[in-house]
Structures are given as C-alpha cells and as structure tokens.
Scaffold this motif. Sequence first.
Motif, PDB file in Angstrom:
ATOM      1  N   PHE A 156       0.810  -1.222   0.000  1.00 44.86           N
ATOM      2  CA  PHE A 156       0.000   0.000   0.000  1.00 44.86           C
ATOM      3  C   PHE A 156       0.847   1.278   0.000  1.00 44.86           C
ATOM      4  O   PHE A 156       0.325   2.367   0.171  1.00 44.86           O
ATOM      5  N   GLU A 157       2.162   1.127  -0.175  1.00 46.69           N
ATOM      6  CA  GLU A 157       3.042   2.292  -0.234  1.00 46.69           C
ATOM      7  C   GLU A 157       3.051   2.852  -1.656  1.00 46.69           C
ATOM      8  O   GLU A 157       2.932   2.101  -2.627  1.00 46.69           O
ATOM      9  N   PRO A 158       3.219   4.175  -1.786  1.00 50.87           N
ATOM     10  CA  PRO A 158       3.258   4.738  -3.140  1.00 50.87           C
ATOM     11  C   PRO A 158       4.481   4.249  -3.906  1.00 50.87           C
ATOM     12  O   PRO A 158       5.546   4.060  -3.329  1.00 50.87           O
ATOM     13  N   TYR A 159       4.286   4.022  -5.186  1.00 48.74           N
ATOM     14  CA  TYR A 159       5.331   3.621  -6.136  1.00 48.74           C
ATOM     15  C   TYR A 159       5.892   2.243  -5.894  1.00 48.74           C
ATOM     16  O   TYR A 159       6.957   1.909  -6.392  1.00 48.74           O
ATOM     17  N   HIS A 160       5.164   1.410  -5.153  1.00 48.76           N
ATOM     18  CA  HIS A 160       5.583   0.015  -5.000  1.00 48.76           C
ATOM     19  C   HIS A 160       5.194  -0.711  -6.268  1.00 48.76           C
ATOM     20  O   HIS A 160       4.062  -0.642  -6.722  1.00 48.76           O
ATOM     21  N   SER A 161       6.134  -1.438  -6.854  1.00 50.44           N
ATOM     22  CA  SER A 161       5.893  -2.021  -8.178  1.00 50.44           C
ATOM     23  C   SER A 161       5.437  -3.468  -8.152  1.00 50.44           C
ATOM     24  O   SER A 161       5.185  -4.043  -9.197  1.00 50.44           O
ATOM     25  N   GLY A 162       5.335  -4.094  -6.991  1.00 50.46           N
ATOM     26  CA  GLY A 162       4.971  -5.500  -6.962  1.00 50.46           C
ATOM     27  C   GLY A 162       6.067  -6.314  -7.611  1.00 50.46           C
ATOM     28  O   GLY A 162       5.881  -6.892  -8.666  1.00 50.46           O
TER      29      GLY A 162
ATOM     30  N   ARG B 263       3.835  -6.418 -15.232  1.00 50.80           N
ATOM     31  CA  ARG B 263       3.837  -5.152 -14.504  1.00 50.80           C
ATOM     32  C   ARG B 263       3.143  -4.088 -15.332  1.00 50.80           C
ATOM     33  O   ARG B 263       3.089  -4.158 -16.537  1.00 50.80           O
ATOM     34  N   GLY B 264       2.672  -3.099 -14.658  1.00 47.21           N
ATOM     35  CA  GLY B 264       2.041  -2.006 -15.375  1.00 47.21           C
ATOM     36  C   GLY B 264       1.682  -0.904 -14.409  1.00 47.21           C
ATOM     37  O   GLY B 264       1.564  -1.127 -13.213  1.00 47.21           O
ATOM     38  N   GLY B 265       1.523   0.281 -14.910  1.00 52.72           N
ATOM     39  CA  GLY B 265       1.112   1.390 -14.070  1.00 52.72           C
ATOM     40  C   GLY B 265       2.276   1.995 -13.307  1.00 52.72           C
ATOM     41  O   GLY B 265       3.420   1.580 -13.430  1.00 52.72           O
ATOM     42  N   LEU B 266       1.963   2.968 -12.486  1.00 55.60           N
ATOM     43  CA  LEU B 266       2.982   3.734 -11.767  1.00 55.60           C
ATOM     44  C   LEU B 266       3.195   3.245 -10.339  1.00 55.60           C
ATOM     45  O   LEU B 266       4.042   3.765  -9.637  1.00 55.60           O
ATOM     46  N   GLY B 267       2.410   2.286  -9.895  1.00 59.26           N
ATOM     47  CA  GLY B 267       2.576   1.798  -8.536  1.00 59.26           C
ATOM     48  C   GLY B 267       1.912   2.666  -7.488  1.00 59.26           C
ATOM     49  O   GLY B 267       2.283   2.626  -6.327  1.00 59.26           O
TER      50      GLY B 267
ATOM     51  N   TYR C 296      -2.016   2.434  -3.257  1.00 53.95           N
ATOM     52  CA  TYR C 296      -1.850   3.524  -2.293  1.00 53.95           C
ATOM     53  C   TYR C 296      -3.105   4.406  -2.299  1.00 53.95           C
ATOM     54  O   TYR C 296      -3.650   4.737  -1.245  1.00 53.95           O
ATOM     55  N   ILE C 297      -3.569   4.755  -3.494  1.00 53.34           N
ATOM     56  CA  ILE C 297      -4.780   5.582  -3.624  1.00 53.34           C
ATOM     57  C   ILE C 297      -5.996   4.839  -3.093  1.00 53.34           C
ATOM     58  O   ILE C 297      -6.827   5.410  -2.384  1.00 53.34           O
ATOM     59  N   VAL C 298      -6.106   3.552  -3.418  1.00 54.88           N
ATOM     60  CA  VAL C 298      -7.225   2.743  -2.915  1.00 54.88           C
ATOM     61  C   VAL C 298      -7.262   2.795  -1.392  1.00 54.88           C
ATOM     62  O   VAL C 298      -8.309   3.026  -0.789  1.00 54.88           O
ATOM     63  N   LYS C 299      -6.101   2.594  -0.753  1.00 55.71           N
ATOM     64  CA  LYS C 299      -6.050   2.610   0.711  1.00 55.71           C
ATOM     65  C   LYS C 299      -6.478   3.976   1.253  1.00 55.71           C
ATOM     66  O   LYS C 299      -7.245   4.061   2.223  1.00 55.71           O
TER      67      LYS C 299
END
Length: 159
Positions: free
Chosen positions: A101-107, A115-119, A123-126
């Motif tokens: 749930f941290e910003p920019y975490h890429s999994g 992979r996709g998106g900015l990660g 974070y926004i969902v939380k």
Amino acid sequence: VLSKNSIILSDILRNSVDLCTPIAIDKGIDLQIDKLVEDSEVMADKDSITQIFVNLLDNAIKYTPNGGNIKIEMEERDDVYRIKINDNGIGISEMALRHIFEPYHSGDDAKPEQRGGLGIGLYIVKQLVEEHHGAISVESKLNEGTTFTFDLPKREAVQ
C-alpha cells in the motif's frame, strides 16, 4: 474533497464488475459475484467507491493468468459491509506484501510483461477506503492467489 451521499454499495459493485468484464473475457477469466448484500446503504463518494472497486478488479485481472478465476463476496457485519476480491493469480511474496500500500511500490514479484502502471493505485485505494472510515487488508500466497478485503461502514454507523 469527497462528495458523500447515500449510495447502494451493491449497485456500485455490480456496475464496476460490468466495467471490468470485457477485459476478463479477453483473458478467459471467470469474474463472478458469489455473494451480494442488496440493501447495502453507505454514505460515500460514488466515484471514489467505483475507483476502489475498478482498481482492485483490474489488478486481479492483470495478475491472474488466462483461464483463471476471480470471485467477489460481500457480506454484512455488525456495522460494516465487508467486500472480498479473491483471485487465483500469481500472488504476492511476503516481502512485497509489507509494502503493497506504499506509493510507487511495483509489486516486484510480477514478471516484466505483467507489470504495469505507476505503482500508486493501491496507495490511492487505501487512502480512499480510509477517507470513508473503512479498512483494507490483503492476504496472498505466491502462485496461489490474492485476496483483498475491505470494510466500509454502514450508513447508520457514520451518522
């Protein structure tokens, strides 16, 4: 600023599933609602709740291999509605779960093509769940799947 109104959570969930169904069909993924609480009234921002559902469903579809399954369950608890989105996808390692749930975490567990998106989506969902006085959690096992669970207070619980 969120514009909170009385909404029916099950309607938003159904609409969100409808939005994500074409992507799931393209991957041969069975996306189904197993349980639903029909009169699930909450005080919430409709667009934010839609964003929560669509983000979680989109991630489940993205990280579930072709032919997989995604099940959604909604149940009524004492003063919350609990929503679970469960997939049988690639899963998330224990190390990555700590930071999900941290910003920019890429999994980091995802293969490059998955992979996709900015990660910032989770974070926004939380943040959105918490702005609605809810809580979100995740359980996952590598190569077995992931379950996101979140609670939103019933309408009468926030008055």
